[in-house]
Write a protein that holds these residues in place. Structure first.
Motif, mmCIF file in Angstrom:
data_model
loop_
_atom_site.group_PDB
_atom_site.id
_atom_site.type_symbol
_atom_site.label_atom_id
_atom_site.label_comp_id
_atom_site.label_asym_id
_atom_site.label_seq_id
_atom_site.Cartn_x
_atom_site.Cartn_y
_atom_site.Cartn_z
ATOM 1 N N VAL A 87 27.103 106.335 75.768
ATOM 2 C CA VAL A 87 26.157 107.449 75.647
ATOM 3 C C VAL A 87 26.263 108.099 74.266
ATOM 4 N N GLY A 88 27.498 108.345 73.833
ATOM 5 C CA GLY A 88 27.708 109.052 72.583
ATOM 6 C C GLY A 88 27.331 108.253 71.349
ATOM 7 N N GLN A 89 27.508 106.931 71.394
ATOM 8 C CA GLN A 89 27.189 106.114 70.230
ATOM 9 C C GLN A 89 25.706 106.170 69.900
ATOM 10 N N LEU A 90 24.888 106.198 70.929
ATOM 11 C CA LEU A 90 23.448 106.289 70.725
ATOM 12 C C LEU A 90 23.084 107.622 70.080
ATOM 13 N N ALA A 91 23.686 108.687 70.586
ATOM 14 C CA ALA A 91 23.419 110.012 70.023
ATOM 15 C C ALA A 91 23.890 110.111 68.583
ATOM 16 N N LEU A 92 25.043 109.528 68.303
ATOM 17 C CA LEU A 92 25.611 109.579 66.956
ATOM 18 C C LEU A 92 24.740 108.808 65.963
ATOM 19 N N ALA A 93 24.334 107.605 66.328
ATOM 20 C CA ALA A 93 23.503 106.791 65.439
ATOM 21 C C ALA A 93 22.154 107.456 65.175
ATOM 22 N N HIS A 94 21.567 108.026 66.209
ATOM 23 C CA HIS A 94 20.274 108.697 66.066
ATOM 24 C C HIS A 94 20.395 109.910 65.142
ATOM 25 N N ALA A 95 21.467 110.665 65.311
ATOM 26 C CA ALA A 95 21.674 111.860 64.481
ATOM 27 C C ALA A 95 21.848 111.473 63.018
ATOM 28 N N TYR A 96 22.616 110.430 62.746
ATOM 29 C CA TYR A 96 22.798 109.981 61.360
ATOM 30 C C TYR A 96 21.486 109.480 60.772
ATOM 31 N N ALA A 97 20.740 108.689 61.535
ATOM 32 C CA ALA A 97 19.481 108.139 61.030
ATOM 33 C C ALA A 97 18.506 109.252 60.669
ATOM 34 N N GLU A 98 18.400 110.254 61.527
ATOM 35 C CA GLU A 98 17.485 111.366 61.264
ATOM 36 C C GLU A 98 17.933 112.182 60.061
ATOM 37 N N SER A 99 19.225 112.427 59.965
ATOM 38 C CA SER A 99 19.725 113.271 58.886
ATOM 39 C C SER A 99 19.612 112.573 57.528
ATOM 40 N N PHE A 100 19.961 111.302 57.456
ATOM 41 C CA PHE A 100 19.844 110.575 56.190
ATOM 42 C C PHE A 100 18.391 110.356 55.792
ATOM 43 N N ASP A 104 15.457 109.973 52.324
ATOM 44 C CA ASP A 104 14.856 108.644 52.246
ATOM 45 C C ASP A 104 15.910 107.542 52.186
ATOM 46 N N LEU A 105 16.995 107.757 52.901
ATOM 47 C CA LEU A 105 18.064 106.768 52.976
ATOM 48 C C LEU A 105 18.071 106.118 54.359
ATOM 49 N N THR A 106 18.201 104.816 54.373
ATOM 50 C CA THR A 106 18.259 104.059 55.621
ATOM 51 C C THR A 106 19.706 103.861 56.034
ATOM 52 N N VAL A 107 19.941 103.953 57.330
ATOM 53 C CA VAL A 107 21.285 103.805 57.880
ATOM 54 C C VAL A 107 21.370 102.489 58.653
ATOM 55 N N GLY A 108 22.480 101.794 58.496
ATOM 56 C CA GLY A 108 22.736 100.597 59.293
ATOM 57 C C GLY A 108 23.986 100.798 60.118
ATOM 58 N N GLN A 109 23.884 100.643 61.416
ATOM 59 C CA GLN A 109 25.050 100.817 62.280
ATOM 60 C C GLN A 109 25.829 99.512 62.370
ATOM 61 N N VAL A 138 21.361 100.431 51.699
ATOM 62 C CA VAL A 138 21.551 101.027 53.021
ATOM 63 C C VAL A 138 22.927 101.696 53.088
ATOM 64 N N VAL A 139 23.030 102.786 53.857
ATOM 65 C CA VAL A 139 24.320 103.433 54.097
ATOM 66 C C VAL A 139 24.881 102.894 55.407
ATOM 67 N N PRO A 140 25.895 102.029 55.366
ATOM 68 C CA PRO A 140 26.478 101.529 56.613
ATOM 69 C C PRO A 140 27.291 102.629 57.298
ATOM 70 N N VAL A 141 27.063 102.793 58.588
ATOM 71 C CA VAL A 141 27.861 103.711 59.394
ATOM 72 C C VAL A 141 28.674 102.852 60.354
ATOM 73 N N VAL A 142 29.973 102.819 60.133
ATOM 74 C CA VAL A 142 30.873 101.926 60.874
ATOM 75 C C VAL A 142 31.633 102.712 61.921
ATOM 76 N N ASN A 143 31.781 102.131 63.077
ATOM 77 C CA ASN A 143 32.610 102.724 64.127
ATOM 78 C C ASN A 143 33.253 101.603 64.913
ATOM 79 N N GLU A 144 34.378 101.900 65.527
ATOM 80 C CA GLU A 144 34.954 100.923 66.444
ATOM 81 C C GLU A 144 34.060 100.838 67.668
ATOM 82 N N ASN A 145 33.836 99.638 68.151
ATOM 83 C CA ASN A 145 32.950 99.441 69.290
ATOM 84 C C ASN A 145 33.685 99.758 70.584
ATOM 85 N N ASP A 146 33.897 101.057 70.831
ATOM 86 C CA ASP A 146 34.659 101.493 71.993
ATOM 87 C C ASP A 146 34.020 101.074 73.314
#
Length: 371
Positions: A87-100, A104-109, A138-146
């Protein structure tokens, strides 16, 4: 006072890995803190606009899933941790994508598991993907795949992950952001602790009590894991700056805050770094003093004659640890024999062995010394 060479290197770094902890992105009740995330993105975007490349290693998925799932605190069982991460990973990725997107920066999870840095093929695939994302702006946003982790989510995974990613992408610097402004020689909450501004070697860490857990209850790394991550990066030629998320603008600017860890080693090849820090070891070989000297000091191959004992179940091609007579791990390498083959060979010189077994146990090209 002029900045140290380490701080100058961090400030001038063209490619940077920035790690942000859970407690710096979420509220104490769980859920994302939109304002904190926005401030972080502002700072990263400014560095990118100045010509830098930034990989963001972000914790926060599990913590971000706590409130939406109606949980009162961070779950302790693995299944609920994985559900919260989903649940949280989706919220986190969406928040980063919107903020960046404001810049005009694209985010890659990029979600990584332990396998992705333990298995050589996966390691190289992750390396190619991250480098390609950076090359495309692209700005890569890396996280451990919990969400799909099959082992207990350990303390400090993302700190170590940040150090591994730093080498993966050939970073010029690693910045670790948490809820503590610097490294202290003791717990700063208890009073009397002194800040350590510069770490140039092991001597600067003598007497330092880094503790073991985070202060907020949301983060899992604690100072001990950050110091360990800094050591991995520094011994591989990457300078590190450790400070709080509140100091992010200065950390990504003049680098005049927190604790600076000087690079103490040379850059390792991707293969040797993988051997030293990323690969999982499946067994152990105990060496005599002569073999230790050959492997560590002279960087020679390990021969059967220098082995005194064998531990573990491993196959030819697996990574094993090499220990000195007192039990200290002094090297790691790829073994050329199965575990069951070695007991009859150890302690015997090469000319005593059958012709088909007159080869190195660990070849020098497949070995990295750790001391």
């Amino acid at each position: 006072m002029s900045p140290s060479a380490t701080r100058q290197a961090v400030a001038a770094a063209q490619r940077i890995v920035v790690k942000i902890g859970s407690s710096s992105l979420t509220t104490t009740e769980g859920g994302l803190d939109a304002e904190r995330l926005s401030v972080l993105v502002d700072t990263v975007a400014k560095r990118v606009a100045a010509g830098g490349q930034v990989v963001l290693v972000s914790s926060g998925a599990i913590a971000a899933g706590i409130a939406p799932m109606g949980l009162r605190r961070r779950p302790k069982d693995l299944a609920t941790q994985q559900a919260a991460a989903s649940v949280g990973q989706l919220a986190l990725a969406h928040a980063y994508a919107e903020s960046f997107a404001r810049f005009d920066l694209t985010v890659g999870q990029v979600l990584l598991t332990a396998d992705d840095v333990v298995r050589r093929s996966n390691y190289r695939n992750a390396q190619r993907t991250l480098n390609r994302l950076l090359g495309l702006g692209v700005v890569p946003v890396v996280n451990e795949n919990d969400t799909v982790a099959t082992t207990e989510i350990r303390f400090g995974d993302n700190d170590r992950l940040a150090a591994l990613v730093s080498h993966l992408v050939g970073a010029d610097a690693l910045i670790l952001l948490s809820d503590v402004d610097a490294l202290y020689d003791g717990d700063p909450r208890k009073g009397g602790a002194k800040v350590i501004r510069e770490v140039t070697g092991a001597a600067d860490m003598e007497g330092v009590d880094a503790g073991s857990t985070g202060a907020s209850g949301l983060g899992t790394g604690g100072m001990a894991s950050k110091v360990a991550a800094a050591k991995v990066a520094c011994t591989s030629g990457i300078p590190v700056l450790l400070t709080s998320s509140a100091n992010a603008a200065s950390a990504l600017g003049p680098a005049d805050v927190g604790t600076a860890f000087a690079a103490t080693g040379n850059r390792l090849s991707a293969r040797r770094f993988w051997l030293a820090h990323a690969a999982g070891a499946n067994g152990r070989l105990w060496l005599d003093d002569g073999a230790v000297a050959a492997v560590v000091k002279r960087r020679r191959s390990l021969l059967a004659a220098g082995i005194t004992a064998v531990e573990g179940a491993f196959d030819s091609g697996d990574v094993v640890e090499l220990l000195n007579p007192t039990g200290t791990v002094v090297a790691r390498g790829v073994v050329a024999y199965d575990a069951e083959e070695l007991p009859t060979l150890i302690g015997r010189s090469t000319h005593e062995l059958p012709a088909e077994q007159r080869r190195e146990v660990v070849h020098a090209d497949d070995l990295v010394a750790l001391r």
